[in-house]
Design a protein around this motif. Structure first.
Motif, mmCIF file in Angstrom:
data_model
loop_
_atom_site.group_PDB
_atom_site.id
_atom_site.type_symbol
_atom_site.label_atom_id
_atom_site.label_comp_id
_atom_site.label_asym_id
_atom_site.label_seq_id
_atom_site.Cartn_x
_atom_site.Cartn_y
_atom_site.Cartn_z
ATOM 1 N N SER A 114 -48.852 72.574 -24.871
ATOM 2 C CA SER A 114 -49.872 72.115 -23.929
ATOM 3 C C SER A 114 -49.526 70.778 -23.293
ATOM 4 O O SER A 114 -49.745 70.577 -22.090
ATOM 5 N N THR A 115 -49.011 69.830 -24.089
ATOM 6 C CA THR A 115 -48.729 68.497 -23.567
ATOM 7 C C THR A 115 -47.366 68.019 -24.041
ATOM 8 O O THR A 115 -46.839 68.478 -25.052
ATOM 9 N N HIS A 124 -48.554 65.699 -30.228
ATOM 10 C CA HIS A 124 -48.649 66.639 -29.105
ATOM 11 C C HIS A 124 -48.517 68.064 -29.613
ATOM 12 O O HIS A 124 -47.649 68.353 -30.445
ATOM 13 N N MET A 162 -54.489 66.067 -25.355
ATOM 14 C CA MET A 162 -54.799 67.144 -26.290
ATOM 15 C C MET A 162 -56.308 67.238 -26.504
ATOM 16 O O MET A 162 -57.035 66.268 -26.365
ATOM 17 N N GLU A 213 -44.844 61.502 -21.746
ATOM 18 C CA GLU A 213 -44.518 61.205 -20.354
ATOM 19 C C GLU A 213 -43.234 60.395 -20.249
ATOM 20 O O GLU A 213 -42.836 59.704 -21.182
#
Length: 210
Positions: A99-100, A95, A1, A103
């Motif tokens: 955008s993100t 987050h 970010m 994982e």
């Protein structure tokens, strides 16, 4: 970010900063119902808010990654997890989901009432959510089917997608997913005046085939 706050981050930090508690503190009814048949594993919760769902999942034995755009509310949720004795079972991550995304692959990805202000790419976020489901894992998407009874000044053009519309928007490849549940259901929610009101929500539950 990036280090520059987004409109979404500023909005939610301000909203959560005004009150010590915004939501009920209870896990979402649909989450409790739809995970009853799942063996605990790795879970991802998107838009975790004050952490009631993430803490509840951790208490059931899940190892949880919980994401939200608001750093203010993540601090609050982390305190709640510590008070519940499950701090070691939840990884809180900030987050902007447009955008993100955290994982990894997860046995459960949960998106409960994933709405916000501004131009948030909800369909894109949910497609990324589906991509984060491990083989054999489940994606659970719960949303509203309409506005609550007490909200009268809403935009009449607002559309709440049905479970089938959400499923179509995911653009899933043929033969790789199983639809487990699509339905509308009613629940009682307390309005701003403190009075209970019946609200209709919907649920999509799908499983990635092994």
């Amino acid at each position: 970010m990036t280090n520059t706050p987004t409109a979404d981050e500023e909005y939610w930090d301000a909203r959560y900063g005004k009150d010590d508690q915004v939501w009920s503190g209870n896990p979402n009814v649909a989450l409790v119902r739809e995970t009853a048949d799942l063996a605990p594993g790795r879970a991802l919760e998107l838009g975790c808010g004050e952490g009631a769902d993430a803490v509840w999942l951790a208490e059931q034995g899940w190892q949880v990654t919980a994401a939200d755009v608001s750093g203010t509310v993540l601090d609050r949720a982390a305190r709640r997890a510590a008070e519940a004795g499950v701090a070691d079972r939840v990884d809180w991550q900030r987050h902007d989901l447009g955008s993100t995304m955290p994982e990894g692959l997860f046995d459960l990805v949960s998106a409960q009432f994933l709405y916000s202000v501004g131009d948030v790419p909800r369909e894109q976020i949910l497609r990324r959510a589906a991509a984060a489901v491990a083989p054999g894992g489940v994606l659970l998407v719960v949303g509203h089917a309409g506005f609550p009874d007490w909200e009268h000044d809403h935009d009449p053009d607002t559309h709440f997608p049905t479970p089938h519309e959400v499923l179509a928007s995911l653009e899933l490849p043929d033969g790789q997913w199983e639809v487990l549940h699509t339905d509308e259901h009613e629940r009682v929610q307390t309005g701003p005046d403190g009075q209970p009101s019946t609200r209709t929500d919907n649920t999509l539950k799908i499983r990635r085939l092994p």
